[in-house]
Design a protein around this motif. Structure first.
Motif, mmCIF file in Angstrom:
data_model
loop_
_atom_site.group_PDB
_atom_site.id
_atom_site.type_symbol
_atom_site.label_atom_id
_atom_site.label_comp_id
_atom_site.label_asym_id
_atom_site.label_seq_id
_atom_site.Cartn_x
_atom_site.Cartn_y
_atom_site.Cartn_z
ATOM 1 N N GLY A 1 1.097 -1.234 0.211
ATOM 2 C CA GLY A 1 0.083 0.378 0.279
ATOM 3 C C GLY A 1 0.769 1.160 0.094
ATOM 4 N N THR A 2 2.144 1.449 0.266
ATOM 5 C CA THR A 2 2.550 2.324 -0.267
ATOM 6 C C THR A 2 3.619 3.061 1.478
ATOM 7 O OG1 THR A 2 1.781 4.010 -0.641
ATOM 8 C CG2 THR A 2 3.002 2.501 -2.250
ATOM 9 N N ALA A 3 2.740 2.450 2.181
ATOM 10 C CA ALA A 3 2.900 3.127 3.986
ATOM 11 C C ALA A 3 4.047 2.744 4.546
ATOM 12 C CB ALA A 3 1.571 2.681 4.642
ATOM 13 N N GLN A 4 4.767 2.054 3.748
ATOM 14 C CA GLN A 4 6.302 1.579 4.065
ATOM 15 C C GLN A 4 6.822 1.696 3.383
ATOM 16 O OE1 GLN A 4 4.903 -0.322 7.732
ATOM 17 N NE2 GLN A 4 7.039 -1.383 7.701
ATOM 18 N N ALA A 5 8.403 0.484 3.755
ATOM 19 C CA ALA A 5 9.165 0.644 2.100
ATOM 20 C C ALA A 5 9.967 -0.850 2.577
ATOM 21 C CB ALA A 5 10.486 1.398 1.333
ATOM 22 N N PRO A 6 9.822 -2.033 2.047
ATOM 23 C CA PRO A 6 10.992 -2.409 2.522
ATOM 24 C C PRO A 6 12.308 -2.706 2.929
ATOM 25 C CG PRO A 6 9.982 -3.019 -0.028
ATOM 26 C CD PRO A 6 9.801 -1.649 0.254
ATOM 27 N N ASP A 7 12.835 -3.165 2.992
ATOM 28 C CA ASP A 7 14.149 -2.826 4.073
ATOM 29 C C ASP A 7 15.463 -3.640 2.367
ATOM 30 O OD1 ASP A 7 13.883 -2.154 6.078
ATOM 31 O OD2 ASP A 7 14.028 -4.088 7.713
ATOM 32 N N SER A 8 14.261 -4.672 1.889
ATOM 33 C CA SER A 8 15.512 -5.509 0.875
ATOM 34 C C SER A 8 14.468 -6.005 -0.254
ATOM 35 C CB SER A 8 16.462 -6.297 0.969
ATOM 36 O OG SER A 8 15.267 -7.523 2.449
ATOM 37 N N PHE B 1 1.273 -3.362 -11.383
ATOM 38 C CA PHE B 1 0.799 -3.004 -12.666
ATOM 39 C C PHE B 1 2.562 -2.337 -13.049
ATOM 40 C CE2 PHE B 1 -3.228 -1.672 -10.271
ATOM 41 C CZ PHE B 1 -3.675 -2.921 -10.191
ATOM 42 N N GLY B 2 3.183 -3.711 -13.341
ATOM 43 C CA GLY B 2 4.628 -3.265 -13.286
ATOM 44 C C GLY B 2 5.184 -2.009 -12.947
ATOM 45 N N LEU B 3 5.137 -0.776 -12.321
ATOM 46 C CA LEU B 3 5.729 0.022 -11.595
ATOM 47 C C LEU B 3 6.083 -0.489 -9.586
ATOM 48 C CD1 LEU B 3 1.711 2.376 -11.764
ATOM 49 C CD2 LEU B 3 4.106 2.408 -13.206
ATOM 50 N N ASN B 4 7.261 0.444 -9.791
ATOM 51 C CA ASN B 4 7.817 -0.115 -8.706
ATOM 52 C C ASN B 4 7.966 1.387 -7.598
ATOM 53 O OD1 ASN B 4 9.560 0.171 -6.962
ATOM 54 N ND2 ASN B 4 11.426 -0.328 -8.627
ATOM 55 N N PRO B 5 6.992 0.519 -6.521
ATOM 56 C CA PRO B 5 7.231 1.805 -5.748
ATOM 57 C C PRO B 5 8.757 2.610 -4.919
ATOM 58 C CG PRO B 5 6.005 0.325 -4.796
ATOM 59 C CD PRO B 5 6.628 -0.719 -6.226
ATOM 60 N N ALA B 6 9.837 1.662 -5.156
ATOM 61 C CA ALA B 6 10.526 2.753 -4.228
ATOM 62 C C ALA B 6 11.140 4.274 -5.303
ATOM 63 C CB ALA B 6 11.661 1.199 -4.649
ATOM 64 N N VAL B 7 10.452 4.024 -6.662
ATOM 65 C CA VAL B 7 10.415 5.213 -7.421
ATOM 66 C C VAL B 7 9.348 6.172 -7.509
ATOM 67 C CG1 VAL B 7 11.161 5.663 -9.957
ATOM 68 C CG2 VAL B 7 12.015 3.326 -9.116
ATOM 69 N N ALA B 8 9.723 7.508 -6.623
ATOM 70 C CA ALA B 8 9.392 8.523 -6.338
ATOM 71 C C ALA B 8 7.748 8.916 -7.827
ATOM 72 C CB ALA B 8 9.496 10.017 -6.176
ATOM 73 N N ALA B 9 8.001 8.865 -8.864
ATOM 74 C CA ALA B 9 6.987 9.195 -10.072
ATOM 75 C C ALA B 9 6.056 7.679 -9.494
ATOM 76 C CB ALA B 9 7.734 9.458 -11.032
ATOM 77 N N GLU B 10 6.572 6.284 -10.064
ATOM 78 C CA GLU B 10 6.143 5.319 -9.743
ATOM 79 C C GLU B 10 4.953 5.278 -9.163
ATOM 80 O OE1 GLU B 10 8.089 2.140 -11.455
ATOM 81 O OE2 GLU B 10 9.812 3.198 -12.918
ATOM 82 N N ARG B 11 5.617 5.187 -7.682
ATOM 83 C CA ARG B 11 5.077 5.363 -6.778
ATOM 84 C C ARG B 11 3.594 6.367 -6.286
ATOM 85 N NH1 ARG B 11 8.686 6.140 -3.190
ATOM 86 N NH2 ARG B 11 8.587 8.531 -2.610
ATOM 87 N N THR B 12 3.479 7.427 -7.121
ATOM 88 C CA THR B 12 2.659 8.601 -7.063
ATOM 89 C C THR B 12 1.440 7.935 -8.417
ATOM 90 O OG1 THR B 12 3.915 10.659 -6.735
ATOM 91 C CG2 THR B 12 2.144 10.463 -8.463
ATOM 92 N N ALA B 13 1.703 6.974 -9.069
ATOM 93 C CA ALA B 13 0.879 6.621 -10.072
ATOM 94 C C ALA B 13 0.618 5.314 -9.650
ATOM 95 C CB ALA B 13 2.044 6.128 -11.949
ATOM 96 N N LEU B 14 1.287 4.035 -8.839
ATOM 97 C CA LEU B 14 0.605 2.979 -8.267
ATOM 98 C C LEU B 14 -0.360 3.841 -7.333
ATOM 99 C CD1 LEU B 14 0.340 0.642 -7.580
ATOM 100 C CD2 LEU B 14 2.290 1.066 -6.043
ATOM 101 N N ARG B 15 -0.714 4.591 -6.389
ATOM 102 C CA ARG B 15 -0.914 4.961 -5.796
ATOM 103 C C ARG B 15 -2.518 5.845 -6.345
ATOM 104 N NH1 ARG B 15 2.770 8.788 -1.348
ATOM 105 N NH2 ARG B 15 2.986 6.560 -0.348
ATOM 106 N N ARG B 16 -2.437 5.852 -7.111
ATOM 107 C CA ARG B 16 -3.915 6.481 -8.179
ATOM 108 C C ARG B 16 -4.569 5.285 -8.621
ATOM 109 N NH1 ARG B 16 0.245 10.671 -11.623
ATOM 110 N NH2 ARG B 16 -0.662 12.199 -10.508
ATOM 111 N N ARG B 17 -3.404 4.626 -8.085
ATOM 112 C CA ARG B 17 -4.571 3.127 -8.785
ATOM 113 C C ARG B 17 -5.036 2.395 -7.825
ATOM 114 N NH1 ARG B 17 -2.250 0.312 -14.711
ATOM 115 N NH2 ARG B 17 -3.130 -0.614 -14.462
ATOM 116 N N LEU B 18 -4.789 2.433 -6.428
ATOM 117 C CA LEU B 18 -4.850 1.458 -5.389
ATOM 118 C C LEU B 18 -6.184 1.719 -4.110
ATOM 119 C CD1 LEU B 18 -3.345 0.318 -3.027
ATOM 120 C CD2 LEU B 18 -1.879 1.972 -2.756
ATOM 121 N N GLY B 19 -6.458 1.192 -4.024
ATOM 122 C CA GLY B 19 -7.351 1.661 -2.635
ATOM 123 C C GLY B 19 -7.337 1.045 -1.656
ATOM 124 N N TYR B 20 -6.412 1.478 -0.129
ATOM 125 C CA TYR B 20 -6.283 0.385 0.930
ATOM 126 C C TYR B 20 -6.880 0.630 1.798
ATOM 127 C CZ TYR B 20 -1.636 -0.412 4.200
ATOM 128 O OH TYR B 20 -1.432 -0.662 5.193
#
Length: 285
Positions: A49-56, A62-81
């Motif tokens: 849910g992008t509320a915290q980051a993993p350590d490893s 959807f092919g998006l990496n939440p560790a990348v700021a722009a991709e995290r924002t794009a993911l949040r647009r498609r996410l309900g948590y």
């Protein structure tokens, strides 16, 4: 089609390992997540849910990496948590709270936003409580309001952490009907202690234990783990078998066959308890 791909995911809190080199892929439909307290379920959902980051490790949604700021924002647009303990402002009305969350979800057009608030209130059966303050809602209503905010914007991925907590049987049935419909067109990940919710809703179930997936299959396959180990008898078993007295006065035993015991069809809960062994005593509510 794969929605979520998790590779080597790890997360620690001090000396405690919450997720331990976890690999998973999850696709469309309703997937249930079971496990005892401390198994890593909530940590996994918070990472997804992008509320915290993993350590490893790596997460792709959807092919998006939440560790990348722009991709995290794009993911949040498609996410309900829906988190386990959603923070609902007590002095907001139900409609005002949803309107506020809708703004955060970038629904900036007033007409569109109001229509979306009305839609999700209707989805969760709270239309008549739109002007009621959150603090005056019952626990079950607040839980439904939390689900409503997760539904804003018609997300492609819905992450629900213990969504049936506080719901009475009628509300739980309503919830099941809603989630089953949502799972027809999107990905729903449902974490729960309620094995009956998994049985009713999920095509797939994943069991976590100590941060690792120890089972991944269908509810029927999970139940089958207890095949030949569930018995019904007139008298309680001797020894250390797990058993309980049913409403009919018989004893239902999981483990060694008691004297006079007749085999019965195992449930998902039986399979889950068999899988977890001694750790299961406090794992199911």
């Amino acid at each position: 089609m794969t929605t979520i791909r998790i590779t080597g995911l790890g997360k620690r809190y001090g000396a405690t390992t919450a997720l331990d080199d976890l690999d998973l892929t999850i696709g469309r439909g309703v997937t249930g997540l079971l496990g005892p307290n401390g198994a890593g379920k909530t940590t996994l959902l918070r990472c997804l849910g992008t509320a915290q980051a993993p350590d490893s490790g790596r997460i792709e949604v959807f092919g998006l990496n939440p560790a990348v700021a722009a991709e995290r924002t794009a993911l949040r647009r498609r996410l309900g948590y829906l988190p386990q303990s959603p923070g609902l402002y007590p002095n907001f009305t139900a409609a005002a709270l949803l309107d506020y969350v809708a703004v955060l979800k970038e629904l900036t057009g007033t007409r569109q936003r109001r229509a979306e608030v009305r839609r999700v209130l209707d989805e969760v059966g709270l239309t008549d409580r739109a002007r009621t303050k959150v603090r005056k809602l019952s626990g079950g209503m607040r839980q439904r309001l939390g689900l409503a905010q997760a539904l804003l914007g018609t997300p492609d991925l819905l992450i629900l952490d213990e969504p049936t907590v506080g719901l009475d049987p009628e509300q739980r049935m309503f919830f099941r009907a809603l989630i089953s419909r949502l799972g027809e067109t999107r990905t729903v990940l449902l974490s729960t202690h309620q094995t009956e919710d998994v049985s009713a809703l999920c095509e797939r179930v994943i069991v976590l234990r100590a941060g690792r997936a120890v089972f991944d299959g269908t509810p029927r396959e999970l139940a089958a783990l207890a095949q030949g180990q569930v018995w019904l008898s007139a008298d309680p078993p001797a020894g250390g078998s797990m058993y309980w007295r049913t409403a009919d006065g018989d004893y239902r035993t999981l483990g060694v066959r008691p004297p006079g015991g007749a085999a019965v069809r195992p449930s998902i809960e039986d399979g889950y308890l068999t899988l977890l062994g001694p750790d299961a005593a406090t794992a199911v509510r």
